[in-house]
Design an enzyme around this catalytic site. Structure first.
Site, PDB file in Angstrom:
ATOM      1  CG  HIS A   1      -2.115  -0.895   1.042  1.00 48.18           C
ATOM      2  ND1 HIS A   1      -3.145  -0.957   1.955  1.00 48.18           N
ATOM      3  CD2 HIS A   1      -2.445  -1.766   0.058  1.00 48.18           C
ATOM      4  CE1 HIS A   1      -4.048  -1.826   1.541  1.00 48.18           C
ATOM      5  NE2 HIS A   1      -3.646  -2.333   0.397  1.00 48.18           N
ATOM      6  CG  ASP A   2       5.293   3.067   1.260  1.00 48.47           C
ATOM      7  OD1 ASP A   2       5.032   4.169   0.755  1.00 48.47           O
ATOM      8  OD2 ASP A   2       6.400   2.804   1.759  1.00 48.47           O
TER       9      ASP A   2
ATOM     10  CB  THR B   1       5.064   8.468  -3.481  1.00 46.40           C
ATOM     11  OG1 THR B   1       5.381   7.574  -2.413  1.00 46.40           O
ATOM     12  CG2 THR B   1       4.262   9.642  -2.937  1.00 46.40           C
TER      13      THR B   1
ATOM     14  CD1 TRP C   1       9.277   9.066  -4.367  1.00 48.72           C
ATOM     15  CD2 TRP C   1      11.160   7.900  -4.713  1.00 48.72           C
ATOM     16  NE1 TRP C   1       9.915   9.625  -5.446  1.00 48.72           N
ATOM     17  CE2 TRP C   1      11.075   8.932  -5.681  1.00 48.72           C
ATOM     18  CE3 TRP C   1      12.260   7.047  -4.733  1.00 48.72           C
ATOM     19  CZ2 TRP C   1      12.056   9.120  -6.658  1.00 48.72           C
ATOM     20  CZ3 TRP C   1      13.232   7.233  -5.702  1.00 48.72           C
ATOM     21  CH2 TRP C   1      13.127   8.255  -6.644  1.00 48.72           C
TER      22      TRP C   1
ATOM     23  CG  ASP D   1       6.971   7.931   0.303  1.00 46.60           C
ATOM     24  OD1 ASP D   1       6.215   6.937   0.361  1.00 46.60           O
ATOM     25  OD2 ASP D   1       6.787   8.873  -0.488  1.00 46.60           O
TER      26      ASP D   1
ATOM     27  CB  SER E   1       2.928   7.204   0.664  1.00 47.56           C
ATOM     28  OG  SER E   1       2.887   5.970  -0.028  1.00 47.56           O
TER      29      SER E   1
ATOM     30  CG  HIS F   1      10.115  -5.107   3.420  1.00 50.37           C
ATOM     31  ND1 HIS F   1       8.872  -5.693   3.419  1.00 50.37           N
ATOM     32  CD2 HIS F   1      10.679  -5.443   2.227  1.00 50.37           C
ATOM     33  CE1 HIS F   1       8.687  -6.347   2.282  1.00 50.37           C
ATOM     34  NE2 HIS F   1       9.774  -6.204   1.534  1.00 50.37           N
TER      35      HIS F   1
ATOM     36  CG  HIS G   1      -4.829 -11.766  -2.759  1.00 51.66           C
ATOM     37  ND1 HIS G   1      -4.700 -11.362  -4.073  1.00 51.66           N
ATOM     38  CD2 HIS G   1      -5.020 -10.637  -2.041  1.00 51.66           C
ATOM     39  CE1 HIS G   1      -4.826 -10.049  -4.145  1.00 51.66           C
ATOM     40  NE2 HIS G   1      -5.016  -9.583  -2.934  1.00 51.66           N
TER      41      HIS G   1
ATOM     42  NE  ARG H   1      -7.751  -4.874 -12.125  1.00 59.25           N
ATOM     43  CZ  ARG H   1      -8.920  -4.681 -12.722  1.00 59.25           C
ATOM     44  NH1 ARG H   1      -9.050  -4.949 -14.016  1.00 59.25           N
ATOM     45  NH2 ARG H   1      -9.959  -4.223 -12.058  1.00 59.25           N
TER      46      ARG H   1
END
Length: 584
Positions: free
Chosen positions: A130-131, A188, A190, A192, A194, A290, A361, A445
């Protein structure tokens, strides 16, 4: 017989990994930003007082000072393969039928656990993705309609089975025929954090207290509720469930703790100074966890432990780096962290292929059990539906956060294999009423976005093609069913299916094919980011900040914010491995 790299002695395996990475850096970074773009796209503006030189911006701009828009939110995904190889095969988007693949190759017959990990590892990887990436909310009025076989149990009230198409890249010029379709990353690129802070100034401002640099959190230790959807107010809240809520909460608490320490050391700093520095430190701590904890946890091979430690500290090791600092610019000797920035053969953007290999998943169970960390007693049982979406908050208000973390620590995630996809996700009912088969979505997808199918992907990533289904897996039942679903055409096997079917290296939680992209992109997320390379220094982070990152881990974060977990963590060396059960 050709030996696989992971069967060699550790020193030779490390040399092979280094060779793989060097070749991938040369051949598998391809730039979509060069494709025609509209002339009226606004460029990012510098922050007042040149603040963008020393802090992470809200939208990720100005990480690269020579190309300020590189990696910012709203820019294109790159590719790991030449652009000529990533055109979607429009004639075969629905062949074989994604729903048939979901039912016949992915459906969980019984839960297959990954017994070297705990459930926190499953929550963590979604927290991280999600980041890194999001394609947005998809097209509302442009959908694929998936044919249903006779006897398909898909509920009548949700027919036809439809899947919304990915949002188009609106930055492409009117002459859209030059090059394959491209897609936009809404967050983003990166590393970071987010997902915690958001990818735009408006979101960040909503999440901040604007006092002493801190983020909003209640006296009850829970995040504020988003009045629009009934879940936690965070930087990125798609596909919400209890595991995400736990991790968002603990790292908001970590941010605020960092602010307390910074304020003590720098009492003259403004709210903005405290916030910006705490974000830098918190984001780097997440990246370190991580790199040196989660990754060796899911890839349990000695060569990988050494390689991931080397990414952060270098082959000379953490102790040497702490005492003597860097030994020259070599990322091998002293790690990527603090080395010169290098984008190698293409500007930094995360890639569509990177998104594809993180389709994991099967890690999610369908059933959850929650236990007391005080005495080990069973508190309650829930299914995945009951711990997801806007139902998450009720769970948070009825169970202690320490009990939630403890329960995740002693529970297993699912193994990333065929026939282990969560049944709840095959009929996913979202809070907005939308219903779809996520397994079928995963298949479609990749096809829609031009990600090559399994055999082409293997060849392009440097693994070589397979000539038979038996070369993918030694499971005779799987071979028979793969051959049936794919009509004996080895080249039509989808990437995700092939990766789930593979016999992984010993100790690995996912396939060697996925790992090849990981080798490249795990290093790239660090090497391209100036806040992990040339600006990873005390003048930017403060000496306190660098020490905080060095001296902390997921284990220290857990113990700091939820001290009652200490008994369960006694003797645990990796927070993502199974914890000690109390009361046993």
């Amino acid at each position: 017989m050709k030996w696989s790299w992971y069967k060699f002695p550790t020193p030779i395996a490390l040399l092979k990994l280094l060779g793989f990475r060097n070749k991938l850096r040369e051949e598998n970074l391809h730039n979509t930003a060069q494709l025609p773009t509209q002339d009226d796209i606004e460029l990012p503006l510098p922050l007042p007082d040149d603040r963008h030189l020393v802090v992470r911006t809200a939208d990720g701009s100005f990480n690269d000072l020579e190309d300020p828009k590189m990696g910012m939110a709203g820019t294109r995904f790159g590719r790991n393969f030449p652009l000529k190889n990533v055109y979607p095969n429009e004639e075969n988007l629905l062949n074989p039928n994604p729903r048939v693949i979901s039912r016949k190759l992915l459906t969980r017959e019984e839960f297959v656990p990954a017994t070297t990990l705990n459930l926190l590892a499953a929550a963590w990887i979604q927290f991280q993705t999600h980041d890194w990436f999001s394609h947005g909310d998809n097209q509302q009025d442009n959908k694929f309609q998936i044919p249903l076989e006779e006897g398909d149990p898909w509920p009548e009230e949700y027919r036809p089975l439809e899947i919304k198409k990915t949002l188009t890249d609106t930055t492409r010029s009117d002459d859209n025929t030059q090059g394959p379709p491209t897609y936009i990353n809404k967050v983003t690129h990166w590393w970071d954090a987010s997902q915690i802070y958001g990818s735009d100034r408006e979101t960040i401002d909503k999440l901040r207290s604007h006092v002493d640099g801190k983020m909003l959190i209640g006296d009850d230790g829970l995040l504020p509720i988003n009045s629009e959807n009934g879940i936690d107010l965070v930087g990125f809240d798609d596909n919400w469930w209890i595991g995400l809520s736990m991790l968002h909460t603990i790292f908001v608490k970590e941010h605020n703790t960092i602010c307390d320490h910074l304020k003590q050391k720098y009492p003259a700093w403004t709210d903005e100074d405290l916030f910006d520095h705490a974000r830098l430190i918190n984001a780097a701590l997440l990246a370190k966890i991580h790199t040196v904890e989660w990754t060796p946890g899911i890839l349990g091979l000695p060569a990988l432990q050494i390689a991931m430690d080397a990414n952060w500290w270098g082959l000379l090791g953490q102790h040497t780096k702490r005492i003597f600092g860097r030994v020259g610019d070599s990322e091998l000797l002293s790690g990527i962290i603090g080395s010169p920035t290098d984008h190698h053969t293409a500007p930094y953007y995360l890639t569509e292929e990177f998104v594809s290999v993180y389709r994991m998943h099967p890690l999610m169970p369908d059933e959850f059990e929650f236990y007391s960390v005080k005495n080990g007693n069973l508190l309650q049982k829930n299914n995945l539906f009951e711990v997801a979406g806007n139902r998450t908050r009720n769970l948070l208000e009825n169970l202690e956060m320490s009990d939630l973390f403890y329960s995740f620590g002693i529970s297993y995630p699912g193994a990333i294999t065929l026939y282990n996809y969560p049944s709840f996700l095959q009929k996913l009912v979202r809070d907005n009423g939308e219903v779809f088969d996520l397994a079928a979505v995963d298949i479609l997808r990749d096809r829609e976005r031009g990600v090559p199918r399994y055999n082409d992907f293997r060849e392009l990533i440097g693994r070589g093609r397979v000539k038979s289904f038996e070369e993918i897996t030694d499971n005779e039942k799987w071979v028979k069913e793969l051959r049936e679903v794919y009509q004996n055409n080895i080249d039509s096997v989808d990437l995700m299916v092939g990766m789930f079917a593979e016999n992984p290296p010993t100790g690995f939680g996912f396939s060697d094919t996925a790992f090849r992209v990981f080798i490249l992109m795990a290093s790239r997320r660090l090497k391209s980011d100036r806040f992990f390379t040339e600006d990873y220094r005390a003048e930017i982070y403060t000496k306190f900040g660098l020490d905080w990152i060095d001296n902390n881990s997921m284990l220290t974060v857990l113990r700091r914010h939820y001290p009652s977990l200490s008994r369960a963590l006694f003797g645990v060396e990796n927070a993502f491995a199974p914890w000690r059960k109390v009361g046993v």
